[in-house]
Design an enzyme around this catalytic site. Structure first.
Site, mmCIF file in Angstrom:
data_model
loop_
_atom_site.group_PDB
_atom_site.id
_atom_site.type_symbol
_atom_site.label_atom_id
_atom_site.label_comp_id
_atom_site.label_asym_id
_atom_site.label_seq_id
_atom_site.Cartn_x
_atom_site.Cartn_y
_atom_site.Cartn_z
ATOM 1 C CG ASP A 150 -2.972 3.679 -2.192
ATOM 2 O OD1 ASP A 150 -3.985 3.016 -1.915
ATOM 3 O OD2 ASP A 150 -2.343 4.323 -1.344
ATOM 4 C CG ASP B 240 -4.068 8.265 -13.092
ATOM 5 O OD1 ASP B 240 -4.436 7.798 -11.982
ATOM 6 O OD2 ASP B 240 -4.865 8.713 -13.945
ATOM 7 C CG ASN C 43 -4.850 10.740 -6.824
ATOM 8 O OD1 ASN C 43 -4.269 10.951 -7.869
ATOM 9 N ND2 ASN C 43 -5.921 9.989 -6.755
ATOM 10 C CG ASP D 72 -1.881 1.128 1.262
ATOM 11 O OD1 ASP D 72 -1.723 2.018 2.119
ATOM 12 O OD2 ASP D 72 -2.795 1.144 0.432
#
Length: 140
Positions: A89, A63, A54, A46
Site C-alpha cells: 500500500d 485491490d 484487506n 502509505d
C-alpha cells in the site's frame, strides 16, 4: 517480449511503474537535477489501516482501493512527474524540475502534498459503498 518487459517494470494491478522502474527514474531525475542545477522532491505515501481493510473486507476490495488511489495520484501530477507503486500500500511520487531555489521547491512540493491529501479526502467507492481512507506522507 513486450509482456516480459511490462511485467518487469510495471505493477500489473495499478499499471504504475514498479520499484525497479522507480529506481531507474529516480537515478535519471537526480542526474538531470544535478546537471541542470534544479531541485526536485520525492513523496513517500502509505495508506493508513490498509491491512485491516484487506483482511476484513477482502483482497478484492483492497485491490479496488489501490487502483483508485493510483488513479487519483496520477490526476494530481504533471506529465513529467512519476507516480509509482513501491509495494503493498505504498506509493512514491517523484516531482522533477521544481526550480533552482530550495525554498521555492519546498513550497511547490508542499503544494503537491496538500493537493494529494485533498484528493484522498473524497470517499472511494468500493463495490458501491463509500470508503474513507487516510494516508501518511513523507517528503524530501
Amino acid at each position: 517480449e513486450q509482456e516480459i518487459h511490462y511485467l518487469a517494470y510495471y505493477d500489473p494491478l495499478t499499471q504504475l511503474p514498479n520499484r525497479r522502474l522507480l529506481v531507474d527514474r529516480l537515478q535519471k531525475a537526480l542526474a538531470e537535477s544535478v546537471r541542470r542545477s534544479r531541485c526536485g522532491a520525492v513523496l513517500m505515501l502509505d495508506l493508513d489501516n490498509f491491512k485491516t481493510l484487506n483482511e476484513t473486507q477482502g483482497h478484492e476490495r483492497g485491490d479496488m482501493l489501490l487502483r483508485q488511489v493510483a488513479q487519483r495520484l496520477c490526476g494530481c501530477v504533471q506529465g513529467e512527474d512519476t507516480v509509482a507503486r513501491h509495494g503493498g500500500d505504498e506509493f512514491v511520487v517523484v516531482l522533477e524540475d521544481l526550480g533552482q531555489s530550495l525554498e521555492g521547491a519546498a513550497a511547490r512540493a508542499e503544494e503537491m502534498g496538500q493537493k494529494i491529501l485533498a484528493a484522498m479526502r473524497h470517499p472511494f467507492l468500493l463495490e458501491g459503498e463509500p470508503r474513507h481512507t487516510t494516508l501518511s506522507m513523507g517528503v524530501t
